[in-house]
Design a protein around this motif. Structure first.
Motif, mmCIF file in Angstrom:
data_model
loop_
_atom_site.group_PDB
_atom_site.id
_atom_site.type_symbol
_atom_site.label_atom_id
_atom_site.label_comp_id
_atom_site.label_asym_id
_atom_site.label_seq_id
_atom_site.Cartn_x
_atom_site.Cartn_y
_atom_site.Cartn_z
ATOM 1 N N ASP A 62 -58.612 -15.566 43.184
ATOM 2 C CA ASP A 62 -57.283 -16.182 43.059
ATOM 3 C C ASP A 62 -57.363 -17.633 43.515
ATOM 4 O O ASP A 62 -57.849 -17.919 44.617
ATOM 5 C CB ASP A 62 -56.274 -15.414 43.899
ATOM 6 C CG ASP A 62 -54.850 -15.773 43.563
ATOM 7 O OD1 ASP A 62 -54.576 -16.928 43.192
ATOM 8 O OD2 ASP A 62 -53.986 -14.879 43.674
ATOM 9 N N THR A 63 -56.871 -18.555 42.683
ATOM 10 C CA THR A 63 -56.936 -19.984 42.999
ATOM 11 C C THR A 63 -55.786 -20.482 43.852
ATOM 12 O O THR A 63 -55.770 -21.627 44.256
ATOM 13 C CB THR A 63 -56.935 -20.824 41.712
ATOM 14 O OG1 THR A 63 -55.706 -20.600 41.029
ATOM 15 C CG2 THR A 63 -58.117 -20.506 40.837
ATOM 16 N N LYS A 64 -54.784 -19.669 44.075
ATOM 17 C CA LYS A 64 -53.597 -20.086 44.832
ATOM 18 C C LYS A 64 -52.899 -21.251 44.151
ATOM 19 O O LYS A 64 -52.376 -22.150 44.783
ATOM 20 C CB LYS A 64 -53.937 -20.442 46.288
ATOM 21 C CG LYS A 64 -54.713 -19.392 47.032
ATOM 22 C CD LYS A 64 -53.924 -18.108 47.193
ATOM 23 C CE LYS A 64 -54.673 -17.140 48.076
ATOM 24 N NZ LYS A 64 -54.714 -15.803 47.594
ATOM 25 N N ASN A 65 -52.888 -21.238 42.829
ATOM 26 C CA ASN A 65 -52.233 -22.269 42.031
ATOM 27 C C ASN A 65 -50.765 -22.347 42.409
ATOM 28 O O ASN A 65 -50.055 -21.354 42.353
ATOM 29 C CB ASN A 65 -52.392 -21.914 40.550
ATOM 30 C CG ASN A 65 -51.827 -22.942 39.616
ATOM 31 O OD1 ASN A 65 -51.473 -24.039 40.031
ATOM 32 N ND2 ASN A 65 -51.743 -22.600 38.350
ATOM 33 N N ASP A 66 -50.300 -23.531 42.805
ATOM 34 C CA ASP A 66 -48.886 -23.656 43.165
ATOM 35 C C ASP A 66 -48.077 -24.411 42.121
ATOM 36 O O ASP A 66 -46.876 -24.569 42.264
ATOM 37 C CB ASP A 66 -48.722 -24.289 44.543
ATOM 38 C CG ASP A 66 -49.040 -25.775 44.582
ATOM 39 O OD1 ASP A 66 -49.332 -26.386 43.527
ATOM 40 O OD2 ASP A 66 -48.983 -26.343 45.677
ATOM 41 N N GLY A 67 -48.722 -24.915 41.074
ATOM 42 C CA GLY A 67 -48.008 -25.587 39.999
ATOM 43 C C GLY A 67 -47.618 -27.018 40.280
ATOM 44 O O GLY A 67 -47.235 -27.746 39.374
ATOM 45 N N HIS A 68 -47.680 -27.445 41.524
ATOM 46 C CA HIS A 68 -47.282 -28.808 41.890
ATOM 47 C C HIS A 68 -48.487 -29.710 42.113
ATOM 48 O O HIS A 68 -48.479 -30.862 41.725
ATOM 49 C CB HIS A 68 -46.418 -28.795 43.155
ATOM 50 C CG HIS A 68 -45.113 -28.111 42.943
ATOM 51 N ND1 HIS A 68 -44.021 -28.737 42.391
ATOM 52 C CD2 HIS A 68 -44.727 -26.834 43.174
ATOM 53 C CE1 HIS A 68 -43.021 -27.886 42.307
ATOM 54 N NE2 HIS A 68 -43.428 -26.717 42.767
#
Length: 129
Positions: A62-68
Protein backbone atom coordinates in the motif's frame (compact mmCIF):
# COMPACT_ATOMS: atom_id res chain seq x y z
CA UNK A 1 0.36 3.48 -31.69
CA UNK A 2 -2.11 4.02 -28.88
CA UNK A 3 -2.33 3.40 -25.17
CA UNK A 4 -4.34 0.18 -24.84
CA UNK A 5 -5.01 0.27 -21.10
CA UNK A 6 -3.94 1.71 -17.77
CA UNK A 7 -3.80 -0.60 -14.72
CA UNK A 8 -4.39 0.33 -11.08
CA UNK A 9 -3.84 -1.88 -8.05
CA UNK A 10 -6.84 -1.34 -5.78
CA UNK A 11 -7.81 -2.16 -2.21
CA UNK A 12 -11.55 -2.65 -2.89
CA UNK A 13 -12.10 -4.11 -6.34
CA UNK A 14 -15.91 -3.99 -6.32
CA UNK A 15 -16.09 -0.42 -4.97
CA UNK A 16 -13.68 0.85 -7.61
CA UNK A 17 -15.45 -1.04 -10.40
CA UNK A 18 -18.78 0.46 -9.34
CA UNK A 19 -17.29 3.98 -9.21
CA UNK A 20 -15.92 3.94 -12.79
CA UNK A 21 -19.03 2.28 -14.20
CA UNK A 22 -21.44 4.67 -12.45
CA UNK A 23 -19.71 8.04 -12.82
CA UNK A 24 -17.86 7.61 -16.13
CA UNK A 25 -20.37 5.37 -17.93
CA UNK A 26 -17.81 2.59 -18.09
CA UNK A 27 -18.67 -0.90 -19.18
CA UNK A 28 -17.13 -3.71 -17.18
CA UNK A 29 -16.21 -7.16 -18.35
CA UNK A 30 -16.78 -10.16 -16.09
CA UNK A 31 -14.32 -10.62 -13.26
CA UNK A 32 -11.11 -12.44 -14.20
CA UNK A 33 -9.68 -14.63 -11.48
CA UNK A 34 -6.38 -16.50 -11.32
CA UNK A 35 -6.70 -18.85 -8.34
CA UNK A 36 -3.04 -19.85 -8.42
CA UNK A 37 -1.93 -16.23 -7.81
CA UNK A 38 -5.09 -15.18 -5.91
CA UNK A 39 -5.38 -12.38 -8.48
CA UNK A 40 -8.63 -10.71 -9.60
CA UNK A 41 -9.29 -7.97 -12.11
CA UNK A 42 -11.83 -6.13 -14.21
CA UNK A 43 -11.38 -4.21 -17.45
CA UNK A 44 -13.53 -1.09 -17.77
CA UNK A 45 -14.19 0.20 -21.30
CA UNK A 46 -15.36 3.74 -22.09
CA UNK A 47 -16.59 3.56 -25.67
CA UNK A 48 -13.32 4.76 -27.17
CA UNK A 49 -9.72 5.14 -26.13
CA UNK A 50 -7.80 3.23 -23.51
CA UNK A 51 -9.41 0.83 -21.08
CA UNK A 52 -8.87 0.82 -17.33
CA UNK A 53 -7.77 -2.39 -15.61
CA UNK A 54 -8.57 -2.60 -11.90
CA UNK A 55 -6.51 -5.28 -10.15
CA UNK A 56 -6.40 -6.81 -6.68
CA UNK A 57 -4.04 -9.36 -5.14
CA UNK A 58 -2.84 -9.99 -1.58
CA UNK A 59 0.68 -8.82 -0.82
CA UNK A 60 0.64 -5.65 -2.92
CA UNK A 61 2.31 -2.88 -0.92
CA UNK A 62 0.00 0.00 0.00
CA UNK A 63 1.44 3.38 -1.05
CA UNK A 64 -0.66 5.45 1.36
CA UNK A 65 -1.71 7.63 -1.57
CA UNK A 66 -3.45 10.70 -0.17
CA UNK A 67 -4.33 12.37 -3.48
CA UNK A 68 -2.83 15.71 -2.46
CA UNK A 69 0.90 15.08 -2.46
CA UNK A 70 2.45 14.91 -5.92
CA UNK A 71 4.99 12.08 -6.35
CA UNK A 72 7.23 10.92 -9.18
CA UNK A 73 5.41 8.48 -11.42
CA UNK A 74 1.93 8.47 -12.89
CA UNK A 75 0.03 11.16 -11.04
CA UNK A 76 -3.37 11.28 -12.78
CA UNK A 77 -5.33 10.30 -15.81
CA UNK A 78 -7.87 12.38 -17.68
CA UNK A 79 -11.35 11.45 -18.82
CA UNK A 80 -12.92 13.61 -21.51
CA UNK A 81 -16.66 14.05 -20.96
CA UNK A 82 -17.25 16.10 -24.12
CA UNK A 83 -18.18 19.59 -22.96
CA UNK A 84 -17.57 22.35 -20.41
CA UNK A 85 -21.16 21.93 -19.21
CA UNK A 86 -20.66 18.20 -18.60
CA UNK A 87 -17.45 18.91 -16.61
CA UNK A 88 -19.45 21.31 -14.42
CA UNK A 89 -22.38 18.88 -14.04
CA UNK A 90 -20.21 15.90 -13.16
CA UNK A 91 -18.18 17.96 -10.68
CA UNK A 92 -21.43 18.92 -8.93
CA UNK A 93 -22.46 15.24 -8.79
CA UNK A 94 -19.11 14.27 -7.26
CA UNK A 95 -19.43 17.06 -4.68
CA UNK A 96 -23.02 16.02 -3.81
CA UNK A 97 -21.89 12.40 -3.43
CA UNK A 98 -19.10 13.50 -1.02
CA UNK A 99 -16.10 12.88 -3.25
CA UNK A 100 -13.20 15.26 -2.76
CA UNK A 101 -12.76 17.89 -5.46
CA UNK A 102 -9.07 18.87 -5.51
CA UNK A 103 -9.31 21.12 -8.56
CA UNK A 104 -12.36 23.27 -9.20
CA UNK A 105 -13.61 23.61 -12.82
CA UNK A 106 -11.35 26.04 -14.71
CA UNK A 107 -9.55 26.78 -17.94
CA UNK A 108 -5.91 25.74 -17.71
CA UNK A 109 -2.99 27.60 -19.24
CA UNK A 110 -2.62 24.90 -21.89
CA UNK A 111 -6.23 25.22 -23.05
CA UNK A 112 -8.10 22.49 -21.18
CA UNK A 113 -11.33 23.03 -19.29
CA UNK A 114 -11.13 20.64 -16.38
CA UNK A 115 -11.77 19.79 -12.77
CA UNK A 116 -9.96 17.23 -10.63
CA UNK A 117 -11.62 14.68 -8.34
CA UNK A 118 -10.26 11.91 -6.13
CA UNK A 119 -11.71 8.46 -6.69
CA UNK A 120 -12.59 6.30 -3.62
CA UNK A 121 -8.93 5.26 -3.23
CA UNK A 122 -7.53 8.81 -3.69
CA UNK A 123 -6.37 8.51 -7.32
CA UNK A 124 -6.52 11.85 -9.14
CA UNK A 125 -8.82 12.05 -12.16
CA UNK A 126 -8.95 15.08 -14.42
CA UNK A 127 -12.41 15.54 -15.89
CA UNK A 128 -11.95 17.41 -19.17
CA UNK A 129 -14.25 18.89 -21.79
Amino acid sequence: MKIEHLAIWVRDLELMRSFYVKYFEGESNGKYRNDKKNFESYFISFGSGARLELMQMPGIIDTKNDGHQQLIGITHFAVSVGSKERVDELTKVFRKDAFEIVGEPRWTGDGYYESVVLDPEKNRIEITA
